[in-house]
Design a protein around this motif. Structure first.
Motif, PDB file in Angstrom:
ATOM      1  N   TYR A 155       0.819  -1.220   0.000  1.00 27.01           N
ATOM      2  CA  TYR A 155       0.000   0.000   0.000  1.00 27.01           C
ATOM      3  C   TYR A 155       0.852   1.269   0.000  1.00 27.01           C
ATOM      4  O   TYR A 155       0.425   2.305  -0.483  1.00 27.01           O
ATOM      5  CB  TYR A 155      -0.941   0.001   1.218  1.00 27.01           C
ATOM      6  N   LEU A 156       2.050   1.178   0.576  1.00 26.88           N
ATOM      7  CA  LEU A 156       2.894   2.378   0.681  1.00 26.88           C
ATOM      8  C   LEU A 156       3.598   2.673  -0.643  1.00 26.88           C
ATOM      9  O   LEU A 156       3.714   3.833  -1.051  1.00 26.88           O
ATOM     10  CB  LEU A 156       3.916   2.164   1.816  1.00 26.88           C
ATOM     11  N   GLU A 157       4.052   1.607  -1.301  1.00 25.70           N
ATOM     12  CA  GLU A 157       4.876   1.792  -2.502  1.00 25.70           C
ATOM     13  C   GLU A 157       4.229   2.712  -3.555  1.00 25.70           C
ATOM     14  O   GLU A 157       4.891   3.621  -4.061  1.00 25.70           O
ATOM     15  CB  GLU A 157       5.232   0.433  -3.111  1.00 25.70           C
ATOM     16  N   PRO A 158       2.932   2.539  -3.887  1.00 33.27           N
ATOM     17  CA  PRO A 158       2.352   3.396  -4.928  1.00 33.27           C
ATOM     18  C   PRO A 158       2.293   4.879  -4.538  1.00 33.27           C
ATOM     19  O   PRO A 158       2.087   5.726  -5.405  1.00 33.27           O
ATOM     20  CB  PRO A 158       0.914   2.854  -5.084  1.00 33.27           C
ATOM     21  N   LEU A 159       2.468   5.194  -3.261  1.00 33.87           N
ATOM     22  CA  LEU A 159       2.382   6.599  -2.832  1.00 33.87           C
ATOM     23  C   LEU A 159       3.724   7.318  -2.882  1.00 33.87           C
ATOM     24  O   LEU A 159       3.770   8.546  -2.827  1.00 33.87           O
ATOM     25  CB  LEU A 159       1.866   6.683  -1.377  1.00 33.87           C
ATOM     26  N   ILE A 160       4.816   6.556  -2.940  1.00 36.49           N
ATOM     27  CA  ILE A 160       6.140   7.176  -2.795  1.00 36.49           C
ATOM     28  C   ILE A 160       6.673   7.651  -4.151  1.00 36.49           C
ATOM     29  O   ILE A 160       6.768   6.875  -5.091  1.00 36.49           O
ATOM     30  CB  ILE A 160       7.140   6.176  -2.130  1.00 36.49           C
ATOM     31  N   ARG A 161       6.994   8.960  -4.193  1.00 37.47           N
ATOM     32  CA  ARG A 161       7.552   9.551  -5.419  1.00 37.47           C
ATOM     33  C   ARG A 161       8.831  10.306  -5.060  1.00 37.47           C
ATOM     34  O   ARG A 161       8.929  10.868  -3.960  1.00 37.47           O
ATOM     35  CB  ARG A 161       6.570  10.575  -6.010  1.00 37.47           C
ATOM     36  N   PRO A 162       9.789  10.346  -5.981  1.00 38.00           N
ATOM     37  CA  PRO A 162      11.014  11.099  -5.699  1.00 38.00           C
ATOM     38  C   PRO A 162      10.690  12.551  -5.352  1.00 38.00           C
ATOM     39  O   PRO A 162       9.819  13.157  -5.980  1.00 38.00           O
ATOM     40  CB  PRO A 162      11.811  11.013  -7.022  1.00 38.00           C
ATOM     41  N   GLY A 163      11.345  13.069  -4.346  1.00 37.78           N
ATOM     42  CA  GLY A 163      11.196  14.478  -3.965  1.00 37.78           C
ATOM     43  C   GLY A 163      10.047  14.763  -3.019  1.00 37.78           C
ATOM     44  O   GLY A 163       9.949  15.851  -2.471  1.00 37.78           O
ATOM     45  N   MET A 164       9.166  13.794  -2.811  1.00 34.42           N
ATOM     46  CA  MET A 164       8.041  14.061  -1.906  1.00 34.42           C
ATOM     47  C   MET A 164       8.538  14.198  -0.458  1.00 34.42           C
ATOM     48  O   MET A 164       9.573  13.624  -0.093  1.00 34.42           O
ATOM     49  CB  MET A 164       6.961  12.975  -2.016  1.00 34.42           C
ATOM     50  N   ARG A 165       7.768  14.928   0.337  1.00 33.84           N
ATOM     51  CA  ARG A 165       8.161  15.149   1.735  1.00 33.84           C
ATOM     52  C   ARG A 165       7.361  14.232   2.645  1.00 33.84           C
ATOM     53  O   ARG A 165       6.128  14.303   2.651  1.00 33.84           O
ATOM     54  CB  ARG A 165       7.913  16.600   2.139  1.00 33.84           C
ATOM     55  N   VAL A 166       8.091  13.415   3.401  1.00 30.88           N
ATOM     56  CA  VAL A 166       7.416  12.474   4.303  1.00 30.88           C
ATOM     57  C   VAL A 166       7.845  12.764   5.738  1.00 30.88           C
ATOM     58  O   VAL A 166       9.035  12.913   6.009  1.00 30.88           O
ATOM     59  CB  VAL A 166       7.787  11.006   3.968  1.00 30.88           C
ATOM     60  N   LEU A 167       6.870  12.838   6.630  1.00 26.63           N
ATOM     61  CA  LEU A 167       7.169  12.882   8.063  1.00 26.63           C
ATOM     62  C   LEU A 167       6.834  11.509   8.621  1.00 26.63           C
ATOM     63  O   LEU A 167       5.685  11.060   8.542  1.00 26.63           O
ATOM     64  CB  LEU A 167       6.305  13.941   8.763  1.00 26.63           C
ATOM     65  N   GLU A 168       7.855  10.823   9.134  1.00 28.82           N
ATOM     66  CA  GLU A 168       7.577   9.519   9.736  1.00 28.82           C
ATOM     67  C   GLU A 168       7.551   9.651  11.254  1.00 28.82           C
ATOM     68  O   GLU A 168       8.461  10.222  11.863  1.00 28.82           O
ATOM     69  CB  GLU A 168       8.619   8.464   9.322  1.00 28.82           C
ATOM     70  N   LEU A 169       6.496   9.125  11.841  1.00 31.99           N
ATOM     71  CA  LEU A 169       6.361   9.124  13.304  1.00 31.99           C
ATOM     72  C   LEU A 169       6.775   7.748  13.823  1.00 31.99           C
ATOM     73  O   LEU A 169       6.649   6.751  13.102  1.00 31.99           O
ATOM     74  CB  LEU A 169       4.901   9.421  13.684  1.00 31.99           C
ATOM     75  N   ASN A 170       7.216   7.684  15.045  1.00 34.35           N
ATOM     76  CA  ASN A 170       7.664   6.424  15.688  1.00 34.35           C
ATOM     77  C   ASN A 170       8.423   5.523  14.706  1.00 34.35           C
ATOM     78  O   ASN A 170       8.074   4.388  14.480  1.00 34.35           O
ATOM     79  CB  ASN A 170       6.489   5.689  16.362  1.00 34.35           C
TER      80      ASN A 170
END
Ligand SMILES: C[S@@+](CC[C@H](N)C(=O)[O-])C[C@H]1O[C@@H](n2cnc3c(N)ncnc32)[C@H](O)[C@@H]1O
Length: 268
Positions: free
Chosen positions: A32-47
């Motif tokens: 489910y995560l893979e289709p959302l990830i694009r180069p340059g996007m900003r991700v905040l990961e918690l825990n």
């Protein structure tokens, strides 16, 4: 004050991430995560724990800020990122303090806020969380959270078949459960029902996906069983992958993955 995961940070990957069970559970999240990830996007990961997902997203070109309450976990994570030559920003952050986290001047907001494997189960009350997440996202941004589910089919059946009925229903206990995380350490864990999480997020977000992570793949408590019978479980993979996103099976996993988007998305 040390965080509950500090003393076990050094063995977390050996105990979970690098085991066949841990790899399988993460692989299910990545569907489910893979289709959302694009180069340059900003991700905040918690825990973020030992940074396994932060590294996975960074190697796909995402610009990741990875946070955790535990300095021990963050140390392991930054060492891992350094060895892999990845650039990830690590920051100590308690989930409880998310509402007071400020975006740096000129920051457009995150594209995705991600919390994997149960950080949210360390909080007794999630009612503050959707608003805290919403104010850090760009318009149309999304959140993906993976948290332990009160009704885990494999745990219910597995323990009931062995006559351990108290264990079979332990997730339904009011007031949470002291979950053992190794080295004699335990962490208080609250199992939030999906309907309650949905209701909390529903004011600000619309849901795209609700999926079971670990429908036929059992929880960590049963890892020895999984490791002894891997051929049987592998045989169940196609059924698990077909049903994990389908109601009511998506409510019966060890974990539930929820992906939602901010409601005031100008693109609709
Ligand atoms: C089961 S681990 C999961 C780690 C990682 N997300 C993964 O996928 O492997 C739970 C993580 O939540 C973190 N955590 C627990 N309570 C927290 C809190 N109140 N604020 C921030 N992080 C917390 C722990 O330090 C730990 O790293």
């Amino acid at each position: 004050m040390p965080a509950p995961f500090d003393p076990v940070a050094y063995r977390y990957d050996a105990d979970f991430t690098d085991t066949p069970l841990g790899r399988r559970q993460r692989e299910l999240v990545y569907r489910y995560l893979e289709p959302l990830i694009r180069p340059g996007m900003r991700v905040l990961e918690l825990n973020c724990g030992t940074g396994e997902d932060a590294l996975w997203m960074a190697t796909r070109g995402a610009n990741v800020t990875a946070t955790d309450i535990s300095i021990g976990m963050l140390d392991v994570a930054s060492e891992k990122a350094h060895s892999a030559g990845a650039t990830i920003t690590f920051q100590q952050l308690r989930l409880q303090d998310l509402s007071s986290l400020e975006l740096p001047p000129g920051h457009p907001g995150f594209d995705l806020i991600f919390s994997n494997f149960d950080g949210l189960n360390c909080l007794p009350d999630l009612s503050f969380f959707p608003d805290a997440v919403a104010r850090l996202l760009r318009p149309g941004g999304g959140a993906m959270v993976v948290l332990m589910n009160p009704i885990c089919l494999m745990e219910l059946v597995g323990f009931a078949l062995r006559g351990r009925f108290k264990m079979a229903v332990q997730r339904l206990r009011r007031g949470g459960v002291a979950a053992h995380i190794g080295d004699g350490e335990a962490v208080r864990t609250w199992f939030h029902p999906v309907w309650k999480v949905k209701r909390a997020f529903g004011k600000r977000f619309r849901f795209r996906t609700i999926a079971a992570i670990g429908l036929t793949t059992p929880p960590t408590l049963m890892r020895n069983w999984y490791h002894r019978h891997q051929r049987l479980f592998r045989w169940l993979f196609p059924a698990e992958e077909r049903l994990m996103g389908v109601f009511p099976f998506n409510r019966l996993g060890d974990h539930t993955l929820l992906h939602c988007l901010l409601k005031d998305d100008p693109q609709g």
